[in-house]
Design a protein around this motif. Structure first.
Motif, mmCIF file in Angstrom:
data_model
loop_
_atom_site.group_PDB
_atom_site.id
_atom_site.type_symbol
_atom_site.label_atom_id
_atom_site.label_comp_id
_atom_site.label_asym_id
_atom_site.label_seq_id
_atom_site.Cartn_x
_atom_site.Cartn_y
_atom_site.Cartn_z
ATOM 1 N N LEU A 6 0.834 -1.200 0.000
ATOM 2 C CA LEU A 6 0.000 0.000 0.000
ATOM 3 C C LEU A 6 0.869 1.250 0.000
ATOM 4 N N LEU A 7 1.983 1.197 0.726
ATOM 5 C CA LEU A 7 2.930 2.309 0.811
ATOM 6 C C LEU A 7 4.332 1.779 0.565
ATOM 7 N N ALA A 8 5.227 2.662 0.139
ATOM 8 C CA ALA A 8 6.627 2.279 0.015
ATOM 9 C C ALA A 8 7.173 1.917 1.395
ATOM 10 N N PRO A 9 8.014 0.908 1.485
ATOM 11 C CA PRO A 9 8.575 0.528 2.788
ATOM 12 C C PRO A 9 9.280 1.701 3.456
ATOM 13 N N ALA A 10 8.938 1.947 4.720
ATOM 14 C CA ALA A 10 9.519 3.053 5.479
ATOM 15 C C ALA A 10 9.198 2.841 6.951
ATOM 16 N N PRO A 11 9.987 3.434 7.851
ATOM 17 C CA PRO A 11 9.653 3.357 9.276
ATOM 18 C C PRO A 11 8.260 3.923 9.546
ATOM 19 N N LEU A 12 7.519 3.267 10.413
ATOM 20 C CA LEU A 12 6.127 3.667 10.649
ATOM 21 C C LEU A 12 5.995 5.008 11.344
ATOM 22 N N ASP A 13 7.074 5.486 11.941
ATOM 23 C CA ASP A 13 6.996 6.803 12.589
ATOM 24 C C ASP A 13 7.425 7.933 11.653
ATOM 25 N N ASP A 14 7.750 7.607 10.390
ATOM 26 C CA ASP A 14 8.050 8.665 9.409
ATOM 27 C C ASP A 14 6.795 9.483 9.126
ATOM 28 N N ILE A 15 6.993 10.721 8.675
ATOM 29 C CA ILE A 15 5.863 11.613 8.378
ATOM 30 C C ILE A 15 5.250 11.236 7.034
ATOM 31 N N PHE A 16 3.930 11.105 7.011
ATOM 32 C CA PHE A 16 3.210 10.801 5.774
ATOM 33 C C PHE A 16 2.579 12.050 5.171
ATOM 34 N N ALA A 17 2.055 12.947 6.018
ATOM 35 C CA ALA A 17 1.353 14.143 5.531
ATOM 36 C C ALA A 17 1.441 15.237 6.581
ATOM 37 N N PHE A 186 -3.652 13.601 -8.448
ATOM 38 C CA PHE A 186 -3.595 12.251 -7.868
ATOM 39 C C PHE A 186 -2.193 11.674 -7.996
ATOM 40 N N GLU A 187 -1.618 11.750 -9.193
ATOM 41 C CA GLU A 187 -0.299 11.160 -9.422
ATOM 42 C C GLU A 187 0.806 11.921 -8.694
ATOM 43 N N SER A 188 0.739 13.258 -8.722
ATOM 44 C CA SER A 188 1.879 14.056 -8.289
ATOM 45 C C SER A 188 1.785 14.562 -6.859
ATOM 46 N N THR A 189 0.706 14.240 -6.153
ATOM 47 C CA THR A 189 0.657 14.528 -4.714
ATOM 48 C C THR A 189 0.366 13.236 -3.940
ATOM 49 N N VAL A 190 -0.784 12.634 -4.188
ATOM 50 C CA VAL A 190 -1.200 11.448 -3.429
ATOM 51 C C VAL A 190 -0.244 10.283 -3.641
ATOM 52 N N LEU A 191 0.005 9.918 -4.886
ATOM 53 C CA LEU A 191 0.859 8.752 -5.157
ATOM 54 C C LEU A 191 2.307 8.993 -4.752
ATOM 55 N N LEU A 192 2.793 10.218 -4.869
ATOM 56 C CA LEU A 192 4.164 10.486 -4.444
ATOM 57 C C LEU A 192 4.302 10.381 -2.941
ATOM 58 N N ALA A 193 3.261 10.730 -2.197
ATOM 59 C CA ALA A 193 3.297 10.535 -0.744
ATOM 60 C C ALA A 193 3.296 9.052 -0.399
ATOM 61 N N MET A 194 2.527 8.274 -1.160
ATOM 62 C CA MET A 194 2.385 6.860 -0.847
ATOM 63 C C MET A 194 3.599 6.039 -1.296
ATOM 64 N N HIS A 195 4.241 6.456 -2.406
ATOM 65 C CA HIS A 195 5.302 5.604 -2.951
ATOM 66 C C HIS A 195 6.603 6.318 -3.288
ATOM 67 N N ALA A 196 6.748 7.560 -2.866
ATOM 68 C CA ALA A 196 8.030 8.242 -3.024
ATOM 69 C C ALA A 196 8.422 8.953 -1.736
ATOM 70 N N PHE A 200 2.672 15.315 1.804
ATOM 71 C CA PHE A 200 1.955 16.441 1.207
ATOM 72 C C PHE A 200 1.249 17.272 2.261
ATOM 73 N N TRP A 201 0.955 18.521 1.872
ATOM 74 C CA TRP A 201 0.105 19.406 2.663
ATOM 75 C C TRP A 201 -1.334 19.010 2.368
ATOM 76 N N ALA A 202 -2.138 18.807 3.412
ATOM 77 C CA ALA A 202 -3.481 18.248 3.242
ATOM 78 C C ALA A 202 -4.451 19.206 2.564
ATOM 79 N N GLY A 203 -4.157 20.489 2.583
ATOM 80 C CA GLY A 203 -5.077 21.450 1.994
ATOM 81 C C GLY A 203 -4.957 21.525 0.487
ATOM 82 N N LYS A 204 -5.844 22.331 -0.104
ATOM 83 C CA LYS A 204 -5.852 22.562 -1.556
ATOM 84 C C LYS A 204 -5.884 24.066 -1.779
ATOM 85 N N PRO A 205 -4.746 24.742 -1.572
ATOM 86 C CA PRO A 205 -4.739 26.204 -1.686
ATOM 87 C C PRO A 205 -5.038 26.646 -3.114
#
Length: 447
Positions: A6-17, A186-196, A200-205
């Motif tokens: 579901l996500l790229a392997p990373a320590p679970l305490d790393d920041i996601f958003a 979707f590709e350049s914010t959501v997917l990059l957070a999940m697999h790169a 991301f910042w949760a808002g949509k300025p």
């Protein structure tokens, strides 16, 4: 069966958003995902209407772990909702605001005050062939069309983009002005957070001051994911701009001048992504360095007469592109505009994209769009119309400036001055919207 995390392997305490109240860890994100999955209604089709990017992504992930499809229309009009219900009768809405979901079943995003995070010890695996999302074309040139994407190919897309941009070598914190439902957002914010590992910042300025505030809310290095429309407004606002490491633009062609201005103002490189809802991202370029596009890893093009087909890499099947493309000997390509944008008037050819660039480059014009109506005038020639935001200009002055830039046959008649153009959240003006404007402002009267 092939499985993809579901996500790229990373320590679970790393920041996601990043949210208003601070950072969210990967463990917190996974806990919220499982908590939401347990509350989702029975239907398999989830209309993910969350405006908060974090909540949207929790909804996407909850759908993935429970085998539901995230429906992501570019438009959220009542007509779009009715069309979706007709094709997916079991659909339900996931909302996080007071959006009118008509009579569709609805789940308002819950607040998880006491979610169990103690049992989160690993990242779940998702079947690669699971249908993850259903994206819809924007309808810029017609009725929106649905396109299903499987999880395995979606993840390949994220890896390809991260590798091309170089953000797989260092964590970048992403601020996006584009909705998560849109294929670029979707590709350049959501997917990059999940697999790169790009939180991301949760808002949509949307407005310039909100974009600046969002950038200031996340740590460096920062990446701004935006559109020509948002970028132009941001630079024109004259605000003090926070440092960014990278600017990424898509959804419409970017003029070389705007790219130069953006790089000078931010002191950072600007890249464009070329792609479509059907294919996902296909290629990239640094606009100030090269007008040619370089294909993403594994992607290839072939041409059959005047149609170009893309396949390979993260593109699930061969797909015909809507654009006029010139493939160069080294495999790069030049983009000449959309087939639907090409204009032939009295034997002379151009494109709406070219004309829009020329009119927007006129001093005093802050926004503009050409429109080619279907009707033909009594002289047998179709007349172009232009909708223009230019507070200090009149029609005579504008036409005089345009004569220096375009063939007289392409001068707009009429020019309709407006206070603002009704662009959507990605800065686009779908043809349907322009047609409604034309009928309202011009009708069948030749001016």
């Amino acid at each position: 069966m092939s499985l993809v995390p579901l996500l790229a392997p990373a320590p679970l305490d790393d920041i996601f958003a990043w949210r208003q109240n601070g950072p969210v860890s990967i463990a917190d994100f996974l806990a919220d995902t499982f908590a939401l999955a347990a509350r989702l209604p029975a239907g398999r089709h989830m209309l993910n209407l969350c405006q908060d990017r974090y909540r949207f992504t929790v909804g996407l992930a909850a759908g993935l772990v429970s085998d539901r499809i995230s429906l992501q229309p570019a438009s959220q009009s009542p007509e779009t909702l009715r069309q979706i219900q007709a094709t997916s009768p079991d659909v339900f809405c996931l909302c996080d605001n007071d959006f009118d979901s008509l009579d569709l079943p609805r789940l308002d995003f819950p607040e998880f005050s006491a979610v169990d995070r103690e049992n989160i010890d690993e990242i779940p695996l998702i079947p690669a062939n699971r249908t993850a999302v259903r994206l819809y074309t924007s309808g810029s040139t017609g009725t929106p069309v649905a396109h299903d994407k499987t999880w395995g190919f979606i993840v390949q897309s994220a890896y390809a983009e991260a590798e091309r941009l170089g953000i797989n070598r260092q964590v970048h914190h992403v601020v996006g002005t584009v909705p998560a439902q849109h294929s670029f957002g979707f590709e350049s914010t959501v997917l990059l957070a999940m697999h790169a590992q790009a939180p991301f910042w949760a808002g949509k300025p949307f407005y310039p001051q909100d974009i600046v505030a969002a950038l200031n809310a996340v740590p460096q290095p920062r990446m701004l994911v935006t559109t020509p429309f948002h970028l132009s407004a941001l630079l024109a606002a004259g605000l003090e701009l926070p440092p960014v490491a990278l600017i990424l633009s898509a959804t419409a062609p970017l003029s070389a001048q705007l790219a130069r201005d953006a790089e000078a103002s931010f002191g950072a490189p600007l890249y464009e992504i070329y792609g479509s809802t059907e294919t996902g991202q296909v290629a990239s370029r640094q606009t100030t360095a090269d007008q040619a596009w370089k294909l993403l890893p594994g992607v290839r093009l072939r041409q059959e007469e005047d149609v170009t087909f893309a396949s390979g890499g993260h593109i699930e099947r061969e797909i015909a592109l809507s654009d006029v493309i010139e493939i160069l000997p080294d495999g790069r390509f030049i983009l000449h505009g959309r087939h639907a944008d090409l204009i032939n008037i009295a034997g002379k050819r151009t494109s709406l994209a070219y004309l829009n660039h020329q009119i927007c480059a006129v001093p005093g014009v802050s926004d503009a769009a050409f429109f080619l109506p279907d009707e033909v005038n009594p002289d047998g020639i179709t007349r172009l119309c232009a909708f223009v935001v230019a507070p200090g200009l009149n029609s005579r002055q504008l036409q005089a400036e345009l004569r220096q830039r375009v063939d007289p046959i392409f001068l707009p008649r009429p020019v309709v001055f407006m206070d603002v153009l009704p662009r959507n959240s990605t800065g686009k003006l779908p043809r349907k919207q322009l047609l409604e404007l034309f009928n309202e402002k011009v009708g069948h009267v030749e001016r």
